[in-house]
Design a protein around this motif. Structure first.
Motif, PDB file in Angstrom:
ATOM      1  N   GLU A 103     -31.379   3.964 -43.604  1.00 55.33           N
ATOM      2  CA  GLU A 103     -32.298   2.863 -43.906  1.00 55.33           C
ATOM      3  C   GLU A 103     -33.359   2.704 -42.825  1.00 55.33           C
ATOM      4  OE1 GLU A 103     -33.506  -0.197 -46.458  1.00 55.33           O
ATOM      5  OE2 GLU A 103     -31.551   0.748 -46.713  1.00 55.33           O
ATOM      6  N   GLU A 104     -32.939   2.734 -41.559  1.00 55.19           N
ATOM      7  CA  GLU A 104     -33.860   2.491 -40.456  1.00 55.19           C
ATOM      8  C   GLU A 104     -34.808   3.661 -40.201  1.00 55.19           C
ATOM      9  OE1 GLU A 104     -29.838   3.757 -38.656  1.00 55.19           O
ATOM     10  OE2 GLU A 104     -30.582   2.524 -40.318  1.00 55.19           O
ATOM     11  N   ASP A 105     -34.548   4.811 -40.832  1.00 50.13           N
ATOM     12  CA  ASP A 105     -35.391   5.996 -40.609  1.00 50.13           C
ATOM     13  C   ASP A 105     -36.455   6.193 -41.694  1.00 50.13           C
ATOM     14  OD1 ASP A 105     -33.964   6.579 -38.335  1.00 50.13           O
ATOM     15  OD2 ASP A 105     -32.613   7.995 -39.333  1.00 50.13           O
ATOM     16  N   GLN A 106     -36.496   5.297 -42.674  1.00 54.37           N
ATOM     17  CA  GLN A 106     -37.420   5.503 -43.790  1.00 54.37           C
ATOM     18  C   GLN A 106     -38.875   5.577 -43.347  1.00 54.37           C
ATOM     19  OE1 GLN A 106     -36.485   3.706 -47.854  1.00 54.37           O
ATOM     20  NE2 GLN A 106     -35.514   2.260 -46.475  1.00 54.37           N
ATOM     21  N   THR A 107     -39.278   4.653 -42.469  1.00 56.94           N
ATOM     22  CA  THR A 107     -40.671   4.641 -42.023  1.00 56.94           C
ATOM     23  C   THR A 107     -41.039   5.967 -41.368  1.00 56.94           C
ATOM     24  OG1 THR A 107     -40.641   2.241 -41.680  1.00 56.94           O
ATOM     25  CG2 THR A 107     -42.353   3.493 -40.543  1.00 56.94           C
ATOM     26  N   THR A 108     -40.141   6.470 -40.516  1.00 54.58           N
ATOM     27  CA  THR A 108     -40.390   7.739 -39.831  1.00 54.58           C
ATOM     28  C   THR A 108     -40.519   8.886 -40.821  1.00 54.58           C
ATOM     29  OG1 THR A 108     -39.159   6.988 -37.890  1.00 54.58           O
ATOM     30  CG2 THR A 108     -39.491   9.363 -38.119  1.00 54.58           C
ATOM     31  N   VAL A 109     -39.647   8.925 -41.822  1.00 52.70           N
ATOM     32  CA  VAL A 109     -39.663  10.019 -42.801  1.00 52.70           C
ATOM     33  C   VAL A 109     -40.936   9.968 -43.641  1.00 52.70           C
ATOM     34  CG1 VAL A 109     -38.533  10.951 -44.858  1.00 52.70           C
ATOM     35  CG2 VAL A 109     -37.168  10.277 -42.885  1.00 52.70           C
ATOM     36  N   TYR A 110     -41.306   8.776 -44.109  1.00 49.19           N
ATOM     37  CA  TYR A 110     -42.532   8.649 -44.905  1.00 49.19           C
ATOM     38  C   TYR A 110     -43.753   9.091 -44.091  1.00 49.19           C
ATOM     39  CZ  TYR A 110     -40.361   6.091 -48.788  1.00 49.19           C
ATOM     40  OH  TYR A 110     -39.612   5.734 -49.874  1.00 49.19           O
ATOM     41  N   ARG A 111     -43.820   8.627 -42.848  1.00 50.27           N
ATOM     42  CA  ARG A 111     -44.957   8.993 -41.989  1.00 50.27           C
ATOM     43  C   ARG A 111     -44.981  10.496 -41.721  1.00 50.27           C
ATOM     44  NH1 ARG A 111     -47.597   4.673 -39.991  1.00 50.27           N
ATOM     45  NH2 ARG A 111     -46.510   2.663 -39.945  1.00 50.27           N
ATOM     46  N   SER A 112     -43.801  11.069 -41.519  1.00 50.69           N
ATOM     47  CA  SER A 112     -43.707  12.503 -41.244  1.00 50.69           C
ATOM     48  C   SER A 112     -44.157  13.321 -42.454  1.00 50.69           C
ATOM     49  CB  SER A 112     -42.273  12.871 -40.863  1.00 50.69           C
ATOM     50  OG  SER A 112     -42.119  14.261 -40.717  1.00 50.69           O
ATOM     51  N   MET A 113     -43.729  12.919 -43.631  1.00 47.77           N
ATOM     52  CA  MET A 113     -44.138  13.641 -44.843  1.00 47.77           C
ATOM     53  C   MET A 113     -45.643  13.638 -45.001  1.00 47.77           C
ATOM     54  SD  MET A 113     -41.424  12.784 -47.879  1.00 47.77           S
ATOM     55  CE  MET A 113     -39.875  13.708 -48.018  1.00 47.77           C
ATOM     56  N   LEU A 114     -46.257  12.494 -44.683  1.00 42.39           N
ATOM     57  CA  LEU A 114     -47.709  12.388 -44.817  1.00 42.39           C
ATOM     58  C   LEU A 114     -48.430  13.178 -43.723  1.00 42.39           C
ATOM     59  CD1 LEU A 114     -50.148  11.118 -46.240  1.00 42.39           C
ATOM     60  CD2 LEU A 114     -49.912   9.162 -44.690  1.00 42.39           C
ATOM     61  N   SER A 115     -48.022  12.996 -42.453  1.00 47.39           N
ATOM     62  CA  SER A 115     -48.731  13.626 -41.340  1.00 47.39           C
ATOM     63  C   SER A 115     -48.595  15.147 -41.354  1.00 47.39           C
ATOM     64  CB  SER A 115     -48.232  13.073 -40.005  1.00 47.39           C
ATOM     65  OG  SER A 115     -46.868  13.403 -39.807  1.00 47.39           O
ATOM     66  N   LYS A 116     -47.446  15.653 -41.799  1.00 45.64           N
ATOM     67  CA  LYS A 116     -47.217  17.094 -41.830  1.00 45.64           C
ATOM     68  C   LYS A 116     -47.721  17.735 -43.123  1.00 45.64           C
ATOM     69  CE  LYS A 116     -43.206  17.005 -38.748  1.00 45.64           C
ATOM     70  NZ  LYS A 116     -41.754  17.291 -38.612  1.00 45.64           N
ATOM     71  N   GLY A 117     -48.239  16.912 -44.012  1.00 46.24           N
ATOM     72  CA  GLY A 117     -48.774  17.450 -45.259  1.00 46.24           C
ATOM     73  C   GLY A 117     -47.718  18.068 -46.159  1.00 46.24           C
ATOM     74  N   ARG A 118     -46.481  17.570 -46.092  1.00 43.26           N
ATOM     75  CA  ARG A 118     -45.389  18.154 -46.887  1.00 43.26           C
ATOM     76  C   ARG A 118     -45.479  17.779 -48.359  1.00 43.26           C
ATOM     77  NH1 ARG A 118     -39.972  16.274 -44.511  1.00 43.26           N
ATOM     78  NH2 ARG A 118     -39.196  17.637 -46.161  1.00 43.26           N
ATOM     79  N   VAL A 119     -46.080  16.612 -48.646  1.00 45.40           N
ATOM     80  CA  VAL A 119     -46.181  16.150 -50.037  1.00 45.40           C
ATOM     81  C   VAL A 119     -47.572  15.579 -50.284  1.00 45.40           C
ATOM     82  CG1 VAL A 119     -43.702  15.653 -50.201  1.00 45.40           C
ATOM     83  CG2 VAL A 119     -45.279  13.841 -49.506  1.00 45.40           C
ATOM     84  N   ASP A 120     -47.926  15.528 -51.562  1.00 43.97           N
ATOM     85  CA  ASP A 120     -49.212  14.952 -51.959  1.00 43.97           C
ATOM     86  C   ASP A 120     -49.071  13.534 -52.492  1.00 43.97           C
ATOM     87  OD1 ASP A 120     -50.732  17.421 -51.519  1.00 43.97           O
ATOM     88  OD2 ASP A 120     -49.592  18.182 -53.231  1.00 43.97           O
ATOM     89  N   GLY A 121     -47.843  13.109 -52.715  1.00 44.27           N
ATOM     90  CA  GLY A 121     -47.588  11.777 -53.237  1.00 44.27           C
ATOM     91  C   GLY A 121     -46.097  11.523 -53.286  1.00 44.27           C
ATOM     92  N   MET A 122     -45.723  10.270 -53.621  1.00 44.18           N
ATOM     93  CA  MET A 122     -44.318   9.871 -53.603  1.00 44.18           C
ATOM     94  C   MET A 122     -43.943   9.169 -54.905  1.00 44.18           C
ATOM     95  SD  MET A 122     -43.264  10.719 -50.492  1.00 44.18           S
ATOM     96  CE  MET A 122     -41.693   9.869 -50.600  1.00 44.18           C
ATOM     97  N   ILE A 123     -42.708   9.387 -55.343  1.00 40.05           N
ATOM     98  CA  ILE A 123     -42.103   8.558 -56.384  1.00 40.05           C
ATOM     99  C   ILE A 123     -41.036   7.722 -55.699  1.00 40.05           C
ATOM    100  CG2 ILE A 123     -40.713   8.485 -58.489  1.00 40.05           C
ATOM    101  CD1 ILE A 123     -41.982  11.088 -59.351  1.00 40.05           C
ATOM    102  N   MET A 124     -41.163   6.418 -55.786  1.00 42.09           N
ATOM    103  CA  MET A 124     -40.189   5.508 -55.166  1.00 42.09           C
ATOM    104  C   MET A 124     -39.163   5.121 -56.207  1.00 42.09           C
ATOM    105  SD  MET A 124     -40.867   1.873 -53.295  1.00 42.09           S
ATOM    106  CE  MET A 124     -39.690   0.570 -53.655  1.00 42.09           C
ATOM    107  N   GLN A 125     -37.903   5.298 -55.860  1.00 43.06           N
ATOM    108  CA  GLN A 125     -36.791   5.096 -56.786  1.00 43.06           C
ATOM    109  C   GLN A 125     -35.939   3.916 -56.318  1.00 43.06           C
ATOM    110  OE1 GLN A 125     -36.233   6.755 -59.508  1.00 43.06           O
ATOM    111  NE2 GLN A 125     -34.068   6.677 -60.006  1.00 43.06           N
ATOM    112  N   ALA A 126     -35.241   3.272 -57.266  1.00 45.42           N
ATOM    113  CA  ALA A 126     -34.253   2.219 -56.982  1.00 45.42           C
ATOM    114  C   ALA A 126     -34.839   1.075 -56.154  1.00 45.42           C
ATOM    115  CB  ALA A 126     -33.033   2.815 -56.281  1.00 45.42           C
ATOM    116  N   PRO A 127     -35.925   0.426 -56.632  1.00 43.42           N
ATOM    117  CA  PRO A 127     -36.497  -0.677 -55.846  1.00 43.42           C
ATOM    118  C   PRO A 127     -35.574  -1.890 -55.792  1.00 43.42           C
ATOM    119  CG  PRO A 127     -37.536  -0.568 -58.005  1.00 43.42           C
ATOM    120  CD  PRO A 127     -36.670   0.651 -57.885  1.00 43.42           C
ATOM    121  N   LEU A 128     -35.553  -2.521 -54.629  1.00 47.17           N
ATOM    122  CA  LEU A 128     -34.807  -3.758 -54.415  1.00 47.17           C
ATOM    123  C   LEU A 128     -35.739  -4.946 -54.622  1.00 47.17           C
ATOM    124  CD1 LEU A 128     -33.070  -2.722 -51.070  1.00 47.17           C
ATOM    125  CD2 LEU A 128     -32.098  -2.556 -53.370  1.00 47.17           C
TER     126      LEU A 128
END
Length: 343
Positions: A103-128
């Motif tokens: 849970e606490e690593d989500q921000t880091t993972v999202y930022r990493s995916m964007l900065s490293k160009g690993r993905v062009d977009g996101m699908i967010m699943q299971a919203p609270l």
């Protein structure tokens, strides 16, 4: 099959087929649909590495699940959703990058995916309810679509959702019309936004008929067969037991059915059951002609298709945020419901 073979089988030029698969607006919707259907049926898949070099895009879509939602990995609903999304994405040469994180690593993972160009977009699943990931993704400026929505702010971003409130309102009214007044709700985890909406639909229908809610007839937990069995069994042991159950998934309905039979009762005669059916490929509610349960049905594989199409529109610039898609569930009548018993 390569692009040349696919184009030849359709009687179209390779350029037209390529543009149809890549979502170019000058290709008609009918042609685009025809090409995508042919690509799926023939197993054609563009070379994502070649396209990535040509376009400068990652040719991938990210899906990040927090550890608190780890049950989603083994959830048949999640599997069918990913299959639907992958089916649509693959015809356009996109891959899915799946990450399960703390849970606490989500921000880091999202930022990493964007900065490293690993993905062009996101699908967010299971919203609270009140999910903080919405603000995070908006702040990152990354194209994203939510499967579901967040009740306290559902207008400023792109989402695709089933009308859970309306579905459970209709299901409750069906039971009320059959004369049931002691109706139990076996809901999913109510921290999940869809379950919150389902509960509201149930409560609204009871309130409209002048009925008060009995807290002893309401439960909320992870949607498993054992939860359905234990909760239904406990409620059926009450001095004034329910005559009907409204439940959140086929797995929970199977557990409730087992509890009813264990008490020597017959589902549909002594106790009625209405469930939600995601029309899963490997957990069917009987057949279309002969359903096992009365159910509110909304195919989750189709939801995956739609979410992927929405995200691809954001990625290629053919659509701009925010826009929304709301699906309506169908009430399918099966033998699991009948008139309330008079004894």
């Amino acid at each position: 099959m390569n692009l040349k073979d696919l184009a030849a089988s359709l009687g179209l030029s390779q350029t037209t087929v390529s543009r149809a698969l890549n979502g170019y607006p000058e290709v008609s919707e009918a042609t685009r649909q025809r090409v995508q259907e042919a690509a799926i049926s023939s197993g054609y898949r563009p070379d994502s590495r070649a396209r990535s070099l040509a376009t400068g895009k990652a040719m991938a879509v990210g899906l990040v699940l927090p550890m608190t939602a780890r049950q989603e990995i083994v959830n048949p609903v999640f599997a069918d959703f990913v299959a639907g999304a992958g089916e649509t994405l693959s015809t356009r040469g996109f891959d899915i990058v799946l990450s399960l994180v703390k849970e606490e690593d989500q921000t880091t993972v999202y930022r990493s995916m964007l900065s490293k160009g690993r993905v062009d977009g996101m699908i967010m699943q299971a919203p609270l309810t009140g999910d903080s990931r919405i603000a995070l993704l908006k702040g990152l400026g990354m194209p994203f679509v939510v499967h579901g929505r967040v009740s306290d702010h559902d207008e400023g971003y792109c989402w695709m959702d089933m009308d859970n409130r309306h579905a459970f309102h209709d299901a409750t009214c069906h039971l009320l019309d059959l004369g049931h007044r002691r109706i139990a709700l076996l809901n999913g985890l109510e921290a999940m936004d869809f379950a919150h909406r389902r509960r509201d639909g149930f409560l609204d229908a009871l309130s409209e008929r002048g009925l008060k809610t009995d807290p002893a007839l309401m439960a909320s937990a992870m949607m498993t067969e054992s939860y359905g069995f234990a909760s239904a069994n406990q409620m059926l042991a009450l001095p004034n037991p329910p005559t009907a159950f409204l439940v959140s998934s086929l797995l929970v309905a199977m557990g409730a059915h087992r509890a009813i039979e264990n008490r020597g009762l017959k589902m549909g005669r002594d106790v009625s059951v209405v469930t939600h059916d995601d029309d899963l490929s490997y957990l069917p509610n009987g057949t279309p002609e002969a359903p096992i349960f009365t159910a509110t049905r909304s195919p989750v594989r189709q939801a995956g298709n739609i979410c992927a199409e929405m995200l691809l529109g954001l990625i290629d610039g053919s659509r701009t945020a925010p826009f929304h898609t709301k699906l309506q569930a169908s009430l399918i009548i099966g033998p699991s419901t009948g008139p309330a018993p008079t004894h």
